[in-house]
Design an enzyme around this catalytic site. Structure first.
Site, short mmCIF file in Angstrom:
data_model
loop_
_atom_site.label_atom_id
_atom_site.label_comp_id
_atom_site.label_asym_id
_atom_site.label_seq_id
_atom_site.Cartn_x
_atom_site.Cartn_y
_atom_site.Cartn_z
N HIS A 110 0.82 -1.24 0.00
CA HIS A 110 0.00 0.00 0.00
C HIS A 110 0.84 1.28 0.00
O HIS A 110 0.54 2.24 0.71
CB HIS A 110 -0.96 0.00 1.19
N HIS A 182 -10.10 1.84 0.59
CA HIS A 182 -10.02 0.72 1.54
C HIS A 182 -11.03 0.91 2.69
O HIS A 182 -10.70 0.72 3.86
CB HIS A 182 -8.60 0.63 2.10
N GLU A 322 -12.19 -3.64 -2.84
CA GLU A 322 -11.18 -2.67 -3.25
C GLU A 322 -10.87 -2.81 -4.75
O GLU A 322 -10.00 -3.58 -5.14
CB GLU A 322 -9.91 -2.89 -2.44
#
Length: 357
Positions: A110, A182, A322
């Site tokens: 991420h 998210h 997502e």
């Protein structure tokens, strides 16, 4: 049914990295409310009606900025510069190897230690139902090449749909980018309760095989005959305990689907229904893939999992959908490319549509 927490704007107002942080509220004509902080562009609250018209909070979040900073870092966040994992924290672009911050050993996850989850976006409320957030990823930030400005617009419409639209451009050098949202959902309105009774449909007939560090290998696997087949509606809990190495690796569902739709065309990714309340969430996006995650690493421990109104967020008390390009695409040329050439734009959108059944 639990009463939604009353989030106070002043509890989110502070300064981080020399930039002002605040809480912004979007409303539509139906009484639906969305609250977003510009720290990490995080969605902290969404109030939508059940089948009886009663508003409930359907996303996990926190009561104030101190809890956000000490909480689950991905919760509610816009994820960039590169969502998902990059194998070994490295990739080669135009013959040059780039090493990105390893924050989920041995991989980058991420966007690294200080990805967009931890950054303060510049914010401007456009009107009662829309918010603009901007951030500039600097050349070399977390090891990624190139300057990458990004503009987000969050818009709540009167059909009870929240759209997250982004535009980003490779300002000076070739770079890579992969974005997603998210948000942690629980459609029951009871944010500490299990989501295993939620019934899901996922528009994916293949998923990405993972290695032992949860990085895609490049292989895609047919869902037919596996616990990952949600082409027909099934409860999250129906097969989550099945004997399968992918479920064991993720402690539940944590995998990426190849969405069955034409490339680059907006389409339906997934639909989830909570039978008790009747609330429905439909997720549509431009992106080719969808990560399904069932809150497997929520532990119900303070401070990280101490949420709104003192609710403890426990394992399987939320799900995430997502949409994005595929994780580790920078190292797998067969995957849809996440490379941006100088002057090339990356545009996309995620739409969360709420209704009742």
């Amino acid at each position: 049914m639990t009463r939604p927490a009353d989030l106070r704007r002043e509890a989110f107002q502070t300064t981080i990295d020399g930039k002002p942080v605040d809480l912004f509220t979007l409303r539509n004509r139906n009484g639906v409310v969305v609250r977003i902080t510009n720290y990490g562009a995080k969605i902290e609250q969404i109030l939508v009606p059940d089948r009886n018209g009663v508003l409930g909070d359907v996303v996990q979040g926190y009561d104030g900025i101190d809890q956000v900073v000490n909480g689950q870092p991905s919760m509610g966040s816009f994820i960039g510069r590169y969502c998902g994992r990059i194998a070994g924290g490295r990739f080669t672009l135009d013959g040059v190897e780039h090493r990105t911050t390893v924050n989920s050993a041995p991989n980058t996850l991420h966007g690294g230690t200080r990805g967009s989850r931890f950054r303060v976006f510049d914010a401007r409320q456009l009107d009662e139902s829309s918010l603009e957030l901007t951030y500039v990823f600097q050349d070399g930030e977390e090891g990624f090449p190139g300057t990458l400005p990004v503009r987000l617009v969050y818009t709540l419409d009167d059909a009870n749909a929240l759209t997250i639209a982004w535009t980003a451009v490779a300002a000076d050098k070739a770079t890579v980018a992969n974005f997603t949202d998210h948000t942690f959902f629980n459609l029951s309105g009871d944010l500490g309760s299990s989501i295993l009774d939620h019934v899901a449909t996922v528009q994916g007939s293949r998923y990405l095989a993972l290695d032992t560090t949860a990085v895609p290998t490049g292989e895609t696997v047919d869902v037919d005959g596996t616990p990952f087949d949600f082409r027909n509606p099934a409860a999250f809990g129906a097969r989550i305990g099945a004997d399968h190495p992918m479920l064991a690796l993720g402690r539940g569902y944590d995998l990426h689907y190849v969405v069955d739709k034409p490339a680059g065309v907006p389409g339906l990714h997934a639909r989830v229904v909570h039978p008790g309340s009747g609330r429905v969430l439909e997720v549509r996006s431009t992106e080719p893939g969808l990560q399904l995650y069932t809150g497997n690493f929520l532990e119900g421990k303070a401070p990280r999992d101490a949420g709104k109104g003192g609710t403890l967020y426990t394992k399987h008390s939320a799900f995430c959908l997502e949409p994005s390009h595929f994780p580790n695409a920078v190292n797998l040329p067969a995957f849809p490319s996440t490379v941006l050439r100088p002057g090339q734009w990356y545009t996309g959108r995620i739409v969360y549509g709420f209704g009742v059944a």
